[in-house]
Design a protein around this motif. Structure first.
Motif, PDB file in Angstrom:
ATOM      1  N   GLY A  95     -21.283 -51.707  27.474  1.00 52.77           N
ATOM      2  CA  GLY A  95     -20.502 -50.534  26.336  1.00 52.77           C
ATOM      3  C   GLY A  95     -18.951 -51.129  27.018  1.00 52.77           C
ATOM      4  N   PHE A  96     -17.724 -51.135  25.310  1.00 51.88           N
ATOM      5  CA  PHE A  96     -16.784 -51.335  25.614  1.00 51.88           C
ATOM      6  C   PHE A  96     -16.154 -50.051  24.316  1.00 51.88           C
ATOM      7  N   ARG A  97     -14.658 -49.431  24.912  1.00 52.74           N
ATOM      8  CA  ARG A  97     -14.297 -48.727  24.001  1.00 52.74           C
ATOM      9  C   ARG A  97     -12.279 -48.722  24.287  1.00 52.74           C
ATOM     10  N   ILE A  98     -11.994 -48.975  22.972  1.00 55.03           N
ATOM     11  CA  ILE A  98     -10.593 -48.409  23.355  1.00 55.03           C
ATOM     12  C   ILE A  98      -9.939 -47.666  22.201  1.00 55.03           C
ATOM     13  N   ASP A  99      -9.592 -46.897  22.997  1.00 44.41           N
ATOM     14  CA  ASP A  99      -9.526 -45.239  22.488  1.00 44.41           C
ATOM     15  C   ASP A  99      -7.614 -45.300  22.345  1.00 44.41           C
ATOM     16  N   PRO A 100      -7.017 -45.941  21.639  1.00 39.91           N
ATOM     17  CA  PRO A 100      -5.093 -45.560  21.228  1.00 39.91           C
ATOM     18  C   PRO A 100      -4.797 -44.617  21.822  1.00 39.91           C
ATOM     19  N   VAL A 101      -3.921 -43.794  21.579  1.00 34.67           N
ATOM     20  CA  VAL A 101      -3.508 -41.976  21.304  1.00 34.67           C
ATOM     21  C   VAL A 101      -3.180 -42.419  20.066  1.00 34.67           C
ATOM     22  N   ASP A 102      -2.698 -43.587  19.420  1.00 33.89           N
ATOM     23  CA  ASP A 102      -2.483 -43.428  17.796  1.00 33.89           C
ATOM     24  C   ASP A 102      -3.136 -44.692  17.024  1.00 33.89           C
ATOM     25  N   GLU A 103      -4.248 -44.305  16.055  1.00 35.94           N
ATOM     26  CA  GLU A 103      -4.626 -45.215  15.248  1.00 35.94           C
ATOM     27  C   GLU A 103      -4.653 -46.323  15.056  1.00 35.94           C
ATOM     28  N   ASP A 104      -2.110 -46.613  15.023  1.00 39.84           N
ATOM     29  CA  ASP A 104      -2.270 -47.521  13.916  1.00 39.84           C
ATOM     30  C   ASP A 104      -1.573 -48.762  15.541  1.00 39.84           C
ATOM     31  N   ARG A 105      -1.544 -48.589  16.439  1.00 40.53           N
ATOM     32  CA  ARG A 105      -1.724 -49.236  17.412  1.00 40.53           C
ATOM     33  C   ARG A 105      -2.627 -50.105  18.142  1.00 40.53           C
ATOM     34  N   ARG A 121     -25.346 -46.925  35.624  1.00 39.82           N
ATOM     35  CA  ARG A 121     -26.625 -46.657  35.617  1.00 39.82           C
ATOM     36  C   ARG A 121     -26.340 -48.467  34.776  1.00 39.82           C
ATOM     37  N   ASP A 122     -25.671 -48.938  34.239  1.00 42.79           N
ATOM     38  CA  ASP A 122     -25.521 -50.349  33.897  1.00 42.79           C
ATOM     39  C   ASP A 122     -24.919 -51.251  34.890  1.00 42.79           C
ATOM     40  N   GLY A 123     -24.497 -50.651  36.052  1.00 40.53           N
ATOM     41  CA  GLY A 123     -23.160 -50.756  36.847  1.00 40.53           C
ATOM     42  C   GLY A 123     -22.264 -50.703  37.612  1.00 40.53           C
ATOM     43  N   CYS A 124     -21.173 -50.499  36.746  1.00 33.16           N
ATOM     44  CA  CYS A 124     -20.289 -50.080  36.893  1.00 33.16           C
ATOM     45  C   CYS A 124     -19.142 -49.636  35.606  1.00 33.16           C
ATOM     46  N   SER A 125     -18.481 -48.431  35.522  1.00 31.05           N
ATOM     47  CA  SER A 125     -17.586 -48.438  34.183  1.00 31.05           C
ATOM     48  C   SER A 125     -15.973 -48.343  35.082  1.00 31.05           C
ATOM     49  N   HIS A 126     -15.050 -49.582  33.948  1.00 36.20           N
ATOM     50  CA  HIS A 126     -13.931 -49.351  34.744  1.00 36.20           C
ATOM     51  C   HIS A 126     -13.038 -48.857  33.460  1.00 36.20           C
ATOM     52  N   GLU A 127     -12.413 -47.602  33.663  1.00 42.32           N
ATOM     53  CA  GLU A 127     -12.163 -46.944  32.582  1.00 42.32           C
ATOM     54  C   GLU A 127     -10.123 -47.626  33.628  1.00 42.32           C
ATOM     55  N   ILE A 128      -9.187 -48.248  32.369  1.00 42.26           N
ATOM     56  CA  ILE A 128      -8.036 -48.866  32.266  1.00 42.26           C
ATOM     57  C   ILE A 128      -7.115 -47.691  31.892  1.00 42.26           C
ATOM     58  N   ALA A 129      -6.333 -46.612  31.981  1.00 43.64           N
ATOM     59  CA  ALA A 129      -5.211 -45.980  31.520  1.00 43.64           C
ATOM     60  C   ALA A 129      -3.767 -46.425  31.361  1.00 43.64           C
ATOM     61  N   CYS A 130      -3.520 -46.846  29.985  1.00 48.91           N
ATOM     62  CA  CYS A 130      -2.377 -47.124  30.139  1.00 48.91           C
ATOM     63  C   CYS A 130      -1.629 -45.957  29.311  1.00 48.91           C
ATOM     64  N   TRP A 131      -0.559 -46.542  29.105  1.00 55.79           N
ATOM     65  CA  TRP A 131       0.556 -45.161  28.872  1.00 55.79           C
ATOM     66  C   TRP A 131       0.173 -44.851  27.137  1.00 55.79           C
ATOM     67  N   ASP A 132      -0.021 -45.596  25.718  1.00 58.71           N
ATOM     68  CA  ASP A 132      -0.655 -45.769  24.746  1.00 58.71           C
ATOM     69  C   ASP A 132      -2.281 -45.709  24.769  1.00 58.71           C
ATOM     70  N   GLY A 133      -2.747 -45.247  25.511  1.00 61.19           N
ATOM     71  CA  GLY A 133      -4.430 -45.394  25.301  1.00 61.19           C
ATOM     72  C   GLY A 133      -5.039 -45.559  26.857  1.00 61.19           C
ATOM     73  N   THR A 134      -6.238 -45.576  26.378  1.00 63.83           N
ATOM     74  CA  THR A 134      -7.539 -46.041  26.989  1.00 63.83           C
ATOM     75  C   THR A 134      -8.146 -47.131  27.357  1.00 63.83           C
ATOM     76  N   LEU A 135      -8.384 -47.811  28.047  1.00 67.47           N
ATOM     77  CA  LEU A 135     -10.100 -48.617  27.668  1.00 67.47           C
ATOM     78  C   LEU A 135     -10.478 -49.173  28.844  1.00 67.47           C
ATOM     79  N   THR A 136     -12.485 -48.911  28.215  1.00 63.40           N
ATOM     80  CA  THR A 136     -12.910 -48.913  29.300  1.00 63.40           C
ATOM     81  C   THR A 136     -14.607 -49.588  28.833  1.00 63.40           C
TER      82      THR A 136
END
Length: 155
Positions: A95-105, A121-136
């Motif tokens: 699984g991989f997801r980038i959630d920018p606060v603004d879609e244009d970023r 269940r697949d091992g681990c999840s790593h969530e990285i919070a940034c000032w302008d979005g999140t990467l998981t």
């Protein structure tokens, strides 16, 4: 974030970053985190805001497909704090997801605030919070490597 508090309160001051609840939770998930994820999450400098190996204030530089189920995420140093860049290699990515606060970023998420690694269940999840979005990233395991860089502004 489930345990890291990105908006803690200390007296009348709000918006304080507080990883204490996550750090106290870590021992209870020792058997459930893969070895690389455990080593990175429990590194003594990881949540020490004064340390050059704290993830806070790094900037997302690149996300690369490393082939198969592998992915690399590279973070650039901030010269006033770090003298190393961080490369995280994820294996068995499911699984991989980038959630920018603004879609244009796109992948420009700004500086890292904090991160949290939890069992999945697949091992681990790593969530990285940034000032302008999140990467998981959800993966079987990860390997974090700090690499030297030249930074003329650091004193």
């Amino acid at each position: 974030m489930e345990y890291v508090n990105l908006d803690a309160r200390v007296g009348d001051l709000s918006g304080v970053l507080d990883p204490a609840r996550y750090l106290s939770h870590l021992p209870s998930i020792f058997d459930d985190l893969p070895p690389g994820a455990w080593a990175f999450a429990t590194s003594p400098d990881h949540y020490d805001f004064r340390s050059g190996r704290c993830v806070k204030d790094l900037t997302l530089r690149a996300v690369r497909d490393a082939g198969g189920e592998e992915m690399e995420v590279e973070f650039q140093h901030n010269c006033w704090k770090h003298d190393q860049d961080l490369l995280i290699c994820y294996v068995g990515v499911s699984g991989f997801r980038i959630d920018p606060v603004d879609e244009d970023r796109g992948t420009d998420l700004g500086a890292v605030i904090l991160d949290e690694i939890l069992p999945h269940r697949d091992g681990c999840s790593h969530e990285i919070a940034c000032w302008d979005g999140t990467l998981t990233v959800v993966c079987r395991d990860l390997q974090a490597t700090w690499t030297e860089t030249t930074c003329s502004s650091k004193s």
